[in-house]
Design an enzyme around this catalytic site. Structure first.
Site, PDB file in Angstrom:
ATOM      1  N   ASP A 236       0.811  -1.212   0.000  1.00  0.00           N
ATOM      2  CA  ASP A 236       0.000   0.000   0.000  1.00  0.00           C
ATOM      3  C   ASP A 236       0.847   1.266   0.000  1.00  0.00           C
ATOM      4  O   ASP A 236       1.849   1.358   0.719  1.00  0.00           O
ATOM      5  CB  ASP A 236      -0.845  -0.023   1.284  1.00  0.00           C
ATOM      6  CG  ASP A 236      -1.842   1.105   1.370  1.00  0.00           C
ATOM      7  OD1 ASP A 236      -2.857   1.030   0.673  1.00  0.00           O
ATOM      8  OD2 ASP A 236      -1.599   2.064   2.147  1.00  0.00           O
ATOM      9  N   GLU A 306       1.736  -0.265  -4.810  1.00  0.00           N
ATOM     10  CA  GLU A 306       0.776   0.789  -5.156  1.00  0.00           C
ATOM     11  C   GLU A 306       1.433   2.158  -5.035  1.00  0.00           C
ATOM     12  O   GLU A 306       1.903   2.528  -3.958  1.00  0.00           O
ATOM     13  CB  GLU A 306      -0.436   0.734  -4.229  1.00  0.00           C
ATOM     14  CG  GLU A 306      -1.514   1.708  -4.673  1.00  0.00           C
ATOM     15  CD  GLU A 306      -2.263   2.398  -3.551  1.00  0.00           C
ATOM     16  OE1 GLU A 306      -3.415   2.759  -3.780  1.00  0.00           O
ATOM     17  OE2 GLU A 306      -1.689   2.614  -2.455  1.00  0.00           O
TER      18      GLU A 306
END
Ligand code: NOJ
Length: 575
Positions: A236, A306
């Site tokens: 993330d 990401e």
């Protein structure tokens, strides 16, 4: 086997990866009482569904203990399962069951921040021994009114609530200001009497990656899950872990205006508070070393990172350790839906792809409006086939295969006031003859998010029975991509058409000579006879249409021209 050979056989090279949002995927039928949200066992119960879809790997969105301020991305313990979702034993059982079906499991890993309820933060705010600088603390300054002022202008990604509040007329003191200010990334902490930094919600303090103990702790968390059998991580907000710790102001983004930009956060550049290459690259490299450790190296582990950054910055990250990690390719997701934009993006992406890298394609995730809401039903089907036949890992966000759309969520049921992403996170409809379409047996008012009534008729049980349903299309397309040598191993071949509404690309397997062409009609009009100028073959056979799904038996003379229905994608195999 040399390293290159090993990579060629990587199971990720051609994997369909299915993203599960655990809170709304499925509640296991055995849970008493039913709680109204998904569970780890519920996922295990649905593995056969994923197997029949042709899924090779699951990406499991956060399932960790969390106060759920940010849909689970605010983690209170990196090494456990949220009690409402299950237990570590349930998790182990899921890994085992998935592996038995040759489905790999990738878990969401959130290195940039924790919840403010994490014991590390509690210790850090109390300056307990050794934890002093696990987070990013600063005393700031005191202004002439005696108010504490943050150390710089860094802003929180979650600044949309300011704009919404202003739209509701709640920020009347801003009446003379053209633009709504972002929310500061700094929050005064009464306990420690200092500011701490949060790139996202106030309750998500950023971990201090410049502290080697923090890095070790995070790598230890990675090992914890690898030792339980997971096959990799979706990482993330990776671009946020590297920051300029001298804390200079961000420059103003002079292109910003409120008409074009939704989020006040974009008023500032992102060069210091995130995307800071010097430390960012070093930290990513360190994380990659965990996967390359001799304990794990035989396991073909992978990370998908990401980061919303410019293309060339992304390619720099991709070059760090292409054999184990690559960034998400959001280019296609963000490009506008037209032949020209998609072609430029795709040609560029595959041209720049490093030799050892695994490409990837994305049509949606839990942060974006659903594909069918963005492109309409037929547009979504077209986008699905377009992506599925491209080389690399192909990501599917749960429910995308059913053509689900965004829901309207009443304000009193919102779970995500910071990001307003509830509409795309509603429960999966499994069987519309059952309560809550088979997602859970709980009272509908107790569901974590309400079921979307507009989606009920798209339930899995119904779509299974229809050869032309969205689900049948996904199944057929995935099956073909696992069967055809050109779709499995073929290189990407940029092609040109004589119609600016239609884009084409090819796949070519040099070993077998197998080839295919994918033609995409981006318009809502029929296109009579589209010619592909640089194709290497003349006579083919349509193996898939995004509209009719079934294979047509007729031969196609590619040079003479191919007819396409509105929004149709046609996959033609060389005969
Ligand atoms: C990206 C995740 O996809 C999103 O859902 C989350 O809110 C932020 N990172 C913060 O963790």
């Amino acid at each position: 086997m040399d390293v290159h050979e090993a990579r060629q056989s990587s199971t990720w090279q051609n994997a369909v990866v299915y993203q599960i949002y655990p809170w709304t995927f499925a509640e296991d039928s055995g849970r008493e009482p039913q709680l109204g949200h998904g569970s780890i066992r519920g996922i295990e119960e649905r593995l056969s569904y994923l197997e029949s879809l042709g899924v090779n790997a699951i990406w499991l969105s956060p399932f960790y203990p969390s106060p759920m301020v940010d849909g689970g991305y605010d983690i209170a313990d990196f090494k456990n399962v949220h009690p409402a979702l299950g237990t570590l034993e349930d998790f182990d059982s899921l890994v085992k069951a998935a592996h038995a079906k040759h489905i790999r499991l990738m878990v969401d890993f959130i290195p940039n921040h924790s919840s403010d309820k994490h014991e590390w933060f509690e210790k850090s705010r109390r300056q307990e021994d050794g934890y002093d600088d696990w987070y990013i603390w600063h005393p700031g300054s005191v202004d002439e009114h005696g108010e504490h002022q943050p150390p710089n202008n860094w802003a929180s990604v979650f600044s949309i609530p300011n704009r919404k509040a202003r739209e509701r007329g709640e920020m009347h003191w801003l009446h003379e200001q053209e633009w709504t200010p972002p929310i500061s990334a700094w929050k005064w902490d009464d306990v420690r009497q200092e500011f701490y930094m949060h790139s996202f919600a106030v309750e998500q303090p950023d971990l201090n990656w410049s502290n080697p103990y923090v890095r070790e702790a995070m790598k230890d968390a990675m090992r914890f899950w690898l030792d339980r059998g997971v096959d990799g991580f979706r990482v993330d907000a990776i671009n946020h872990i590297g920051k300029n710790m001298e804390l200079p102001d961000e420059e103003v983004n002079t292109a910003y205006n409120e008409e074009w930009y939704e989020n006040p956060y974009d008023q500032l550049q992102k060069f210091q508070s995130c995307n800071y290459p010097r430390t960012l690259h070093e930290y990513i490299w360190e994380m990659c070393q965990v996967l390359k450790d001799e304990v794990y190296e035989h396991r073909d582990l992978r990370m998908i990172l990401e980061a919303y950054m410019g293309e060339s910055d992304l390619r720099d990250i991709d070059a760090i350790a292409p054999e184990v990690a690559s960034t998400f390719n959001f280019g296609g997701l963000l490009a506008s839906w037209d032949a020209g934009s998609r072609k430029i993006q795709m040609d560029y992406y595959y041209e720049r792809l490093l030799r050892d890298a695994v490409a990837n394609q994305v049509n949606g995730n839990h942060d974006k409006p659903r594909l069918a809401s963005r492109l309409g039903d037929n547009g979504a089907r077209a986008a699905a086939v377009l992506n599925l036949f491209l080389p690399g890992m192909r990501f599917i966000y749960n429910g995308e295969e059913l053509g689900l759309v965004d829901a309207e969520i009443p304000s009193w049921r919102l779970q995500d006031p910071n990001g307003l992403r509830d509409p795309e996170r509603t429960p999966i409809p499994w069987d519309d003859t059952l309560p809550n379409a088979g997602f859970s047996n709980a009272d509908p008012k107790d569901l974590w998010l309400p079921a979307n009534q507009a989606d009920a008729h798209k339930a899995v049980m119904r779509q299974k029975q229809h050869d032309t349903s969205s689900l049948s299309l996904y199944r057929a397309a995935i099956r073909l991509t696992h069967e055809l040598p050109s779709a499995q191993n073929g290189k990407y071949v940029p092609l040109h058409t004589d119609n600016d509404q239609v884009m084409a690309y090819g796949r070519e397997d040099e070993e077998t000579g197998d080839q295919l062409i994918v033609l995409v009609n981006f318009s809502r009009d029929k296109q009579g006879s589209v010619r592909v100028s640089d194709s290497h073959f003349v006579i083919g056979e349509q193996v898939l249409s995004s509209i009719s799904v079934e294979q047509s038996s007729h031969r196609v003379d590619v040079r003479a021209g191919v007819a396409l229905e509105p929004d149709e994608v046609s996959v033609i195999k060389k005969l």
